[in-house]
Design a protein around this motif. Structure first.
Motif, PDB file in Angstrom:
ATOM      1  N   GLN A 197      72.700  79.530  87.732  1.00  0.00           N
ATOM      2  CA  GLN A 197      73.702  78.999  86.809  1.00  0.00           C
ATOM      3  C   GLN A 197      74.761  78.238  87.592  1.00  0.00           C
ATOM      4  O   GLN A 197      74.915  78.439  88.791  1.00  0.00           O
ATOM      5  CB  GLN A 197      74.357  80.104  85.989  1.00  0.00           C
ATOM      6  N   ALA A 247      76.235  76.148  82.692  1.00  0.00           N
ATOM      7  CA  ALA A 247      74.825  75.872  82.403  1.00  0.00           C
ATOM      8  C   ALA A 247      74.004  76.932  83.112  1.00  0.00           C
ATOM      9  O   ALA A 247      74.269  77.268  84.267  1.00  0.00           O
ATOM     10  CB  ALA A 247      74.437  74.477  82.876  1.00  0.00           C
ATOM     11  N   GLN A 248      73.007  77.461  82.424  1.00  0.00           N
ATOM     12  CA  GLN A 248      72.203  78.551  82.971  1.00  0.00           C
ATOM     13  C   GLN A 248      70.752  78.383  82.531  1.00  0.00           C
ATOM     14  O   GLN A 248      70.485  77.876  81.449  1.00  0.00           O
ATOM     15  CB  GLN A 248      72.748  79.889  82.463  1.00  0.00           C
ATOM     16  N   THR A 249      69.835  78.852  83.385  1.00  0.00           N
ATOM     17  CA  THR A 249      68.427  78.825  83.011  1.00  0.00           C
ATOM     18  C   THR A 249      68.103  80.057  82.169  1.00  0.00           C
ATOM     19  O   THR A 249      68.823  81.049  82.194  1.00  0.00           O
ATOM     20  CB  THR A 249      67.501  78.811  84.244  1.00  0.00           C
ATOM     21  N   TYR A 273      67.185  75.715  79.364  1.00  0.00           N
ATOM     22  CA  TYR A 273      68.579  75.702  79.840  1.00  0.00           C
ATOM     23  C   TYR A 273      69.510  75.882  78.657  1.00  0.00           C
ATOM     24  O   TYR A 273      69.276  75.329  77.591  1.00  0.00           O
ATOM     25  CB  TYR A 273      68.923  74.369  80.520  1.00  0.00           C
ATOM     26  N   ARG A 295      69.658  71.679  89.057  1.00  0.00           N
ATOM     27  CA  ARG A 295      69.541  71.206  87.667  1.00  0.00           C
ATOM     28  C   ARG A 295      70.676  71.761  86.804  1.00  0.00           C
ATOM     29  O   ARG A 295      71.232  71.048  85.967  1.00  0.00           O
ATOM     30  CB  ARG A 295      68.194  71.621  87.067  1.00  0.00           C
ATOM     31  N   THR A 296      71.023  73.029  86.980  1.00  0.00           N
ATOM     32  CA  THR A 296      72.120  73.581  86.175  1.00  0.00           C
ATOM     33  C   THR A 296      73.429  72.868  86.493  1.00  0.00           C
ATOM     34  O   THR A 296      74.220  72.602  85.596  1.00  0.00           O
ATOM     35  CB  THR A 296      72.277  75.105  86.375  1.00  0.00           C
ATOM     36  N   ARG A 346      73.700  75.546  77.697  1.00  0.00           N
ATOM     37  CA  ARG A 346      75.016  75.095  78.148  1.00  0.00           C
ATOM     38  C   ARG A 346      76.041  75.609  77.143  1.00  0.00           C
ATOM     39  O   ARG A 346      75.913  75.378  75.941  1.00  0.00           O
ATOM     40  CB  ARG A 346      75.091  73.574  78.217  1.00  0.00           C
ATOM     41  N   TYR A 386      73.272  69.439  84.733  1.00  0.00           N
ATOM     42  CA  TYR A 386      73.415  69.519  83.282  1.00  0.00           C
ATOM     43  C   TYR A 386      74.824  69.960  82.875  1.00  0.00           C
ATOM     44  O   TYR A 386      75.336  69.516  81.841  1.00  0.00           O
ATOM     45  CB  TYR A 386      72.352  70.441  82.686  1.00  0.00           C
TER      46      TYR A 386
END
Length: 175
Positions: free
Chosen positions: A164, A150-152, A130, A54-55, A132, A58
């Motif tokens: 990330q 992008a990182q959680t 998240y 997902r990262t 960004r 995104y």
């Protein structure tokens, strides 16, 4: 002639209660060990698989939005989607890819489903999962380097490695 007995009990002797308790205790220890390994595998799959993917997705979405801007665009607001024509920084040199110190106008936030959240002045909104952040540099007069991270907000389980992804692209003046 005398017949000797080779075992001390009757031929119908079975398993005692003590032997059964010991066997069940060993089985319990084995099952707990397998459960711990299973929980670790589930957390690792969630962190390294789902959340990391997902990262990357995104970060790529943000990179595509930034690359779609024109070379000299200093005003498009890229913290919203689609980009607004004014109120932002466009591809102006600046920003940071440090999620612990985001620069206003070079950061946006997504919820757990990937929906863009509005934030005031770059402050983290309620419910974000998240982050960004992006940075634009100009290594030469006709080249811009765009970096997106992008990182959680957090990871799953006790591993401590927050998922990330970082993407870097170059944009030249003629394109």
């Amino acid at each position: 002639m005398k017949i000797e007995r080779r075992f001390k009990g009757t031929p119908q002797s079975g398993v005692t209660l003590l032997e059964t308790v010991i066997a069940l205790s060993l089985l319990l220890i084995l099952v707990v060990g397998v459960m711990i390994m299973t929980l670790t595998a589930i957390a690792t799959t969630e962190n390294q698989g789902h959340l990391a993917a997902r990262t990357a997705e995104y970060a790529q979405d943000k990179m595509e939005q930034l690359l779609a801007l024109t070379w000299g665009d200093p005003t498009s607001d890229t913290t919203v989607f689609p980009s607004a024509n004014s109120g932002g920084t466009g591809l102006k040199v600046g920003g940071s890819i440090d999620p612990s110190a985001p620069v206003s106008q070079y950061v946006d936030y997504l919820d757990a489903s990937g929906n863009l959240l509005t934030s005031a002045g770059g402050a983290a909104p309620t419910g974000w999962f998240y982050i960004r952040v992006w940075k634009v540099t100009s290594p030469s007069a006709t080249l811009k380097q765009i970096s997106v991270l992008a990182q959680t907000k957090s990871d799953v389980g006790p591993q401590g490695a927050i998922p990330q992804s970082t993407i870097v692209a170059l944009k030249t003046q003629n394109f």
